[in-house]
Each structure stands twice: as structure tokens, then as C-alpha cells.
Write an enzyme that holds these catalytic residues in place. Structure first.
Site, short mmCIF file in Angstrom:
data_model
loop_
_atom_site.label_atom_id
_atom_site.label_comp_id
_atom_site.label_asym_id
_atom_site.label_seq_id
_atom_site.Cartn_x
_atom_site.Cartn_y
_atom_site.Cartn_z
N GLY A 101 15.16 -38.81 4.25
CA GLY A 101 15.25 -37.43 3.80
C GLY A 101 16.67 -36.92 3.73
N GLY B 297 13.09 -37.74 7.27
CA GLY B 297 12.07 -36.73 7.47
C GLY B 297 11.40 -36.94 8.83
N GLU C 63 12.46 -47.29 4.31
CA GLU C 63 11.05 -46.89 4.25
C GLU C 63 10.06 -48.05 4.21
OE1 GLU C 63 13.45 -43.42 3.36
OE2 GLU C 63 13.49 -45.47 2.59
#
Length: 475
Positions: free
Chosen positions: A151, A100, A174
Site C-alpha cells: 500500500g 495495507g 504480495e
């Protein structure tokens, strides 16, 4: 109004401004905003509909504009009798989707509460899209060609068909930026063999090329030069009107297999002694026990992994491990995963580690972020439990896909990739076979699929013993 009660406040407002409306039939429909840039390209070729993520200079990073365009197309094609198969791919040779647009989200969070709400709304939209893909009725194929992270994983890993190439680079990194492996990571990671999912989720370790097939992330491995031919061949497929979803998937599966010309001559990375160490160290429910187990290993791999975990956000590490254990429970459905992850993501938007991690590593690129708290010992197990537990009365993310078949505890399209360890154990427990016949059982059952023999033999070596010539499972 609390952040979690403002569901999709940024992406979706009310009445005329609301791109989500309810049709007369009660189904949710998303209308894309007017965007001048072509950040997603859609095409039609006979029975195939393609989605091409088109931000190659940004490694096709997913943003709100792209998600708002993809959702209504998927809904439209779901209703169309002319659309048989959906293909997701990325523009350029470098990435399907690198994740993302977290730099933009961190920028929003630095603006305060209103920015945090807008950032959380983006995750709500992204998870709605991912859940739509995870429950899509028509065959959906992801070309995981190039970088597939964050993402991009959410757009691909829940699909029944996930094609890796020699350029595939998979990771869920992440925890490195003060976040957690989301996009349904709490569902798909715990369902990988043994403790592979926990290991990948906590460390963010990368898998390249065919290793994604062996780990159960990809279902097929094809050279990148063959992808256009795969797309052309799939466009020519037709299905009988009365064909079941399973029959359609079997046809698509055998068609993709036509283009498998061989696997790279390299050993399985997460196998043998390495895999045994991963299962041995990452099978605990508390991070302290995992760290202690790594310290006891006294190997270069263990020392490196220990240093990796210590460098990650302590809050992210605690929360991620908690989600891995919750996600493995059979009451944790695909819908529950995305709804609970939205709640957790919203909390991270107001936590200092997310901005600290993104800014330090991706924006300013100054190195190690300053985490709050700074060490794993400064955050308790109860803190992690509170972080992932919904607040009473908290609004849940409203998912777009509803009705029969839009929720499950196990993927309904299992069996397209290599056999899982659970499958091997089931056959060993139910039959008396010698090793050769056990391998043949799975090779024949997968119609000669390449990689099956290597995968089954690794499981046999690690998890079984031979008694009077027959294979028996060993705990």
C-alpha cells in the site's frame, strides 16, 4: 447481491451514511468519518501541504481511516490556490508505509461473505486514493524513506517525484501472502525496464536504497538527514500564475536536485549478467516457460529464484504474470489498471490463499502457508485468465478523479528519474554517436544528474555493439 456489484459497500453506503457525496458541480467529494486517533497528520507551511502517515508502531500501515482522511484533503488542496506542492511522508525512521493492514482484512474474510465484501470495499477505497494521486495536477512528492511496500507503493510510485534514501526498502511481496502486486502494480511494474517489473512482481524481491533509483522506482536519491531541508526549500517555491504543469515540475525537479550530494559507491544490482538473466528468464508469457528457463540457467541465483517462485501462492503467481502481460498493452490505461485490479482483489478476498498466507506468515507466524491448489501445475492458464477477466455486467470501480488528464497509457511525468532503456534505444536508433557522446547526451539532458552515466553505460554494455566506432542497438 454479488460481491463485485456492492461497490465500496463497507466504506461507502448511501445517503446520510455515505462519506462520498456529489457536489452541485457533479464532482465527487469524500467526507472523512469522525476518527479519534491521529493516524494521519496534515500540515501547512507556506506553499507546501504535508501528509504524514502516523502509525509508526505499525510501520505506518495504511487502513480505511487513513485513506478516508487523505482523500478529502487532496481534493481540497487541488482546489486551493495557496497549495502549491504536496509532500507525503511517514512518521518515524523505519517506514513510509509497509503496506495495507492485511491482518485486519484477513480477519474480515474469515467471517464469511459479508466480511469479504467489507475487505473488498477497502481495496476499492485504496485504489480510488491511488488513482487520485496518479492523476493529481499539482506536484506531489513522496519521501520513500524507510520501508515502502504494498500500500505504501500505491501512495508513492505513481507520483512524479519519488525520493529514496539510504533507508529505503522497496518490495511488492504480495505473492508471498496469497495476493497479487496491486495498487496499480499492473501498470507501473510492466513499464520498468525489460523484465524487471515481472521479476519484482512475481518474486517480491527487495531493493534497498539507491537500487530503487537505478531500477526506475525512485526518481531521486537523497540522504535522509536532508529531507527536512528539502521540505523547507520546497515550501519557499512560488509559481507564476501562467506556469504550465511541466514548468512547475521542472522547477521542483531542479530544487530537489540541489540536495543530491552523491550516490553510494555500489554497483547496480539489476545490471550486467544478473539483468541479462532476468530478461532471459522472465520474458515468457507462461510460468512453465519461466520455470524451465530458470532451471536451465544452472546458477545459484536461478536456483534461489526458482525456490522462491515455488514457495509462493500458485494462484498468485499465475494471476500476477497474466496481469503483467495485460498491463503492458497500450489499451491498459491507469484507470483501467485500478478498475481491473479491484475486480481481481475482490476475487482474492473469497479465495482461500489470501487468508492462509496472511495468517500463516503475519498473524500466527508458523511458516509456509497451505496453498489451494498446492502447486503451479494444479492451476491452469485458463484459470488465471478467468480470474482476471471481468464478469459480464460486473460493476466497475467508480474513480474519484475524472475528466481531462485523469487517464493515460504512459506516465505524463516521465523524465524526472534516470533514463529508461527505451529512451536509450530511441537515441541510438535516431543518431550516430560514439559511446562517450551518447553518455554525454543523456547527462546533459538530465542536467548532470548523478547516476545517469552508470545507467546508460550498463544499457550500452548489454544492448549495443560498436560498428565503425558508432553505437548500434542489438536485439
Amino acid at each position: 447481491m454479488p460481491l463485485r456489484s456492492k461497490i465500496l459497500n463497507s466504506a461507502f453506503s448511501h445517503q446520510s451514511k455515505n462519506p462520498m457525496s456529489v457536489s452541485s458541480s457533479g464532482a465527487s467529494t469524500v467526507v472523512p468519518r469522525d476518527r479519534p486517533e491521529d493516524d494521519v497528520l496534515f500540515d501547512s507551511k507556506l506553499g507546501v501541504r504535508t501528509i504524514e502517515l502516523n502509525r509508526p508502531t505499525k510501520l505506518n500501515a495504511l487502513n480505511e481511516s487513513m485513506a478516508l482522511k487523505i482523500v478529502p484533503r487532496l481534493q481540497e488542496w487541488d482546489r486551493s490556490q495557496l497549495a502549491n506542492i504536496i509532500i507525503l511522508k511517514g512518521a518515524g525512521p523505519k517506514a513510509l508505509c509497509a503496506g495495507g493492514d492485511v491482518a485486519k482484512l484477513a480477519e474480515l474474510c474469515r467471517l464469511g461473505a459479508e466480511g469479504e465484501q467489507k475487505a473488498a470495499a477497502y481495496f476499492g477505497l485504496e485504489y480510488q486514493l491511488d488513482h487520485l494521486i496518479a492523476t493529481y495536477k499539482k506536484p506531489y512528492i513522496a519521501f520513500m524513506d524507510g520501508i515502502t511496500m504494498g500500500g505504501g507503493v500505491g501512495l508513492s510510485v505513481h507520483a512524479p517525484f519519488r525520493i529514496a534514501t539510504e533507508r529505503t526498502m522497496f518490495a511488492m511481496p504480495e505473492t508471498l501472502i496469497g495476493f497479487f502486486p496491486d495498487v496499480g502494480g499492473s501498470f507501473f511494474l510492466p513499464r520498468l525496464d525489460g523484465q524487471i517489473g515481472t521479476y519484482l512482481g512475481l518474486t517480491g524481491d527487495r531493493l534497498v536504497g539507491v537500487q530503487t533509483l537505478y531500477a526506475g522506482i525512485a526518481t531521486h536519491y537523497i540522504h535522509s538527514s536532508s529531507l527536512p531541508d528539502v521540505e523547507q526549500r520546497l515550501s519557499e517555491l512560488t509559481f507564476d500564475d501562467d506556469a504550465t504543469d511541466k514548468e512547475k515540475c521542472n522547477i521542483v525537479n531542479s530544487t530537489i536536485e540541489e540536495f543530491v550530494t552523491g550516490l553510494p559507491d555500489e554497483p547496480i544490482l539489476l545490471a550486467g549478467a544478473r539483468r541479462e538473466a532476468i530478461d532471459r528468464c522472465f520474458g515468457f508469457n507462461k510460468i512453465e516457460d519461466i520455470l524451465a528457463a530458470l532451471e536451465a540457467e544452472k546458477t545459484d541465483w536461478a536456483s534461489s529464484t526458482l525456490a522462491t517462485l515455488r514457495a509462493r501462492s500458485p494462484t498468485s503467481i499465475r494471476v500476477t504474470l497474466r496481469l503483467m502481460r495485460l498491463g503492458l498493452g497500450f489499451e491498459w490505461t491507469i484507470s483501467e489498471a485500478f478498475q481491473r485490479e479491484y475486480s481481481v482483489a475482490s476475487r482474492f478476498m473469497s479465495h482461500p490463499d489470501f487468508v492462509a498466507g496472511v495468517v500463516a506468515l503475519l498473524v500466527d507466524k508458523v511458516g509456509k502457508p497451505k496453498w489451494t491448489p498446492a502447486t503451479i501445475e494444479e492451476i491452469t492458464e485458463q484459470d488465471a485468465i478467468d480470474f482476471v477477466t471481468p464478469v459480464p455486467g460486473e460493476n466497475r470501480l467508480q474513480l474519484l478523479a475524472r475528466g481531462e488528464g485523469t487517464d493515460y497509457t504512459q506516465y505524463p511525468h516521465a523524465g524526472m528519474g534516470l533514463p529508461t532503456e527505451v529512451e536509450v534505444r530511441s537515441v541510438v536508433g535516431a543518431t550516430k554517436l560514439v559511446v562517450r557522446d551518447l553518455v554525454r547526451w543523456f547527462v546533459d539532458g538530465r542536467n548532470g544528474k548523478l547516476g545517469v552515466e552508470e545507467k546508460v553505460l550498463d544499457v550500452v554494455k548489454r544492448k549495443t555493439k560498436t560498428v565503425e566506432g558508432f553505437v548500434e542497438w542489438v536485439e
